[in-house]
Design a protein around this motif. Structure first.
Motif, PDB file in Angstrom:
ATOM      1  N   ASN A   1      -9.758  -9.882  34.781  1.00 11.38           N
ATOM      2  CA  ASN A   1     -10.080  -8.773  33.881  1.00 11.38           C
ATOM      3  C   ASN A   1     -10.180  -9.286  32.441  1.00 11.38           C
ATOM      4  N   ALA A   2     -11.392  -9.508  31.965  1.00 14.78           N
ATOM      5  CA  ALA A   2     -11.608 -10.072  30.628  1.00 14.78           C
ATOM      6  C   ALA A   2     -11.055  -9.155  29.540  1.00 14.78           C
ATOM      7  N   ARG A   3     -11.206  -7.851  29.719  1.00 15.39           N
ATOM      8  CA  ARG A   3     -10.711  -6.906  28.706  1.00 15.39           C
ATOM      9  C   ARG A   3      -9.188  -6.953  28.622  1.00 15.39           C
TER      10      ARG A   3
ATOM     11  N   ALA B   1      -4.306  -8.547  25.729  1.00 14.31           N
ATOM     12  CA  ALA B   1      -3.004  -9.219  25.753  1.00 14.31           C
ATOM     13  C   ALA B   1      -2.709  -9.943  24.450  1.00 14.31           C
ATOM     14  N   ARG B   2      -3.734 -10.349  23.749  1.00 15.67           N
ATOM     15  CA  ARG B   2      -3.543 -11.065  22.475  1.00 15.67           C
ATOM     16  C   ARG B   2      -2.980 -10.158  21.378  1.00 15.67           C
TER      17      ARG B   2
ATOM     18  N   LEU C   1      -0.921 -14.413  33.394  1.00 18.76           N
ATOM     19  CA  LEU C   1      -2.255 -14.205  33.942  1.00 18.76           C
ATOM     20  C   LEU C   1      -2.196 -14.480  35.443  1.00 18.76           C
ATOM     21  N   ASP C   2      -2.534 -13.476  36.222  1.00 20.01           N
ATOM     22  CA  ASP C   2      -2.330 -13.534  37.655  1.00 20.01           C
ATOM     23  C   ASP C   2      -3.588 -13.954  38.400  1.00 20.01           C
TER      24      ASP C   2
ATOM     25  N   ARG D   1      -9.761 -18.022  38.146  1.00 26.04           N
ATOM     26  CA  ARG D   1      -9.181 -19.317  37.764  1.00 26.04           C
ATOM     27  C   ARG D   1      -9.866 -19.863  36.520  1.00 26.04           C
ATOM     28  N   ASP D   2     -11.182 -19.828  36.497  1.00 24.12           N
ATOM     29  CA  ASP D   2     -11.930 -20.311  35.332  1.00 24.12           C
ATOM     30  C   ASP D   2     -11.593 -19.494  34.092  1.00 24.12           C
ATOM     31  N   ALA D   3     -11.453 -18.172  34.275  1.00 22.03           N
ATOM     32  CA  ALA D   3     -11.145 -17.300  33.145  1.00 22.03           C
ATOM     33  C   ALA D   3      -9.744 -17.584  32.595  1.00 22.03           C
ATOM     34  N   ALA D   4      -8.794 -17.847  33.480  1.00 22.64           N
ATOM     35  CA  ALA D   4      -7.430 -18.137  33.034  1.00 22.64           C
ATOM     36  C   ALA D   4      -7.376 -19.436  32.235  1.00 22.64           C
TER      37      ALA D   4
END
Length: 285
Positions: free
Chosen positions: A17-19, A24-25, A34-35, A49-52
């Motif tokens: 979830n990019a949003r 979170a920042r 990050l799950d 995985r790439d997003a994390a």
């Protein structure tokens, strides 16, 4: 010894979830997890995985520790998760369903000199083997136990209810093992989202049981966790009094002294210093 810092609130967010990652920042939690596991569908695992990894490398999380929960090493995604996270710069990698030291050894081999490990304690086998798992901390870079209360309750076939009574002996064992090895201990999640009083009560129970903080599943739970796990003004005042008393020249080298009518030992000084370290870190934020 684990660095003393606030870990009052540890919020799980799906890495897919990019949003949520961007939000979170700005949230007032101490830890962002990050799950890649439960919150991510199988067909989204690689993208998550790439997003994390991108989020970790992109930074911008300020004081928040950024932890990534990988898939278990024995799943189709676990090995790729650990390979990607090895050089990511994450504050830690959270391993699900750690039931034996061998899981930690395998993960450390995959991560090399990469991030420390945090272990989810969420199976009956893990509870039975807690001492052995804790004993593996030094060799595997294990830094924390995180309780998975929902999975534990399912496997135990117990009904925790509002008091979590069936789980309390288990929670005690987790805290004992964590302290034995000098590890962080984070309580499991509260499933209630829309009643802050319930969340606060469960956080208070976790504090009374000795946990350093609580894992959360929604931003609405952050305020209660932070409030409960932040030392109160009275606790800070008492800690300051203990520290000041031991610092007096006349008390140099003494193992026990009298402070405001109470007998205080060096163990109380150690706890006072921990209280003040947490309070000062929170105040700086």
């Amino acid at each position: 010894m684990t660095t003393i810092r606030p870990r009052r609130s540890a919020l799980y967010l799906p890495a897919s979830n990019a949003r949520a990652i961007e939000k979170a920042r700005t949230l007032d939690c101490d830890v962002v997890i990050l799950d890649l596991e439960d919150a991510v569908a199988p067909d989204q695992k690689a993208a998550a995985r790439d997003a994390a990894v991108a989020a970790v490398r992109g930074g911008g999380f300020g004081h928040r520790e950024l932890v990534v929960r990988a898939n278990a090493p024995d799943t189709p995604w676990g090995a790729d998760d650990l390979a990607a996270l090895a050089g990511s710069g994450a504050a830690a990698v959270l391993l699900p369903k750690v039931s034996a030291p061998a899981t930690l050894v395998e993960a450390r081999a995959a991560l090399g000199d990469g991030p420390p490990l945090w272990a989810m304690i969420e199976t009956c086998r893990a509870i039975v083997d807690l001492p052995a798992i804790a004993d593996a901390a030094g060799a595997t870079g294990l830094a924390a136990f995180v309780v998975g209360t929902n999975d534990l309750a399912k496997e135990m076939r117990c009904r925790p209810g509002a008091t979590r009574a069936p789980l309390l002996p288990v929670l005690t064992q987790v805290v004992l093992a964590a302290r034995m090895a000098g590890l962080i201990a984070l309580d499991g999640v509260c499933n209630v989202l829309d009643d802050e009083a319930v969340v606060e009560a469960e956080c208070r129970q976790g504090l009374d049981w000795g946990f350093d903080g609580k894992t959360l599943i929604h931003p609405a739970q952050i305020a209660a966790a932070n409030r409960v796990f932040t030392p109160s003004a009275a606790e800070v005042e008492w800690a300051q009094a203990i520290e000041a008393a031991f610092a007096r020249p006349g008390n140099a080298g003494r193992g026990a002294i009298r402070v405001e009518g109470k007998m205080v030992e060096l163990l109380h000084l150690e706890e006072a210093r921990r209280t003040l370290a947490i309070a000062h870190a929170v105040a700086r934020r």
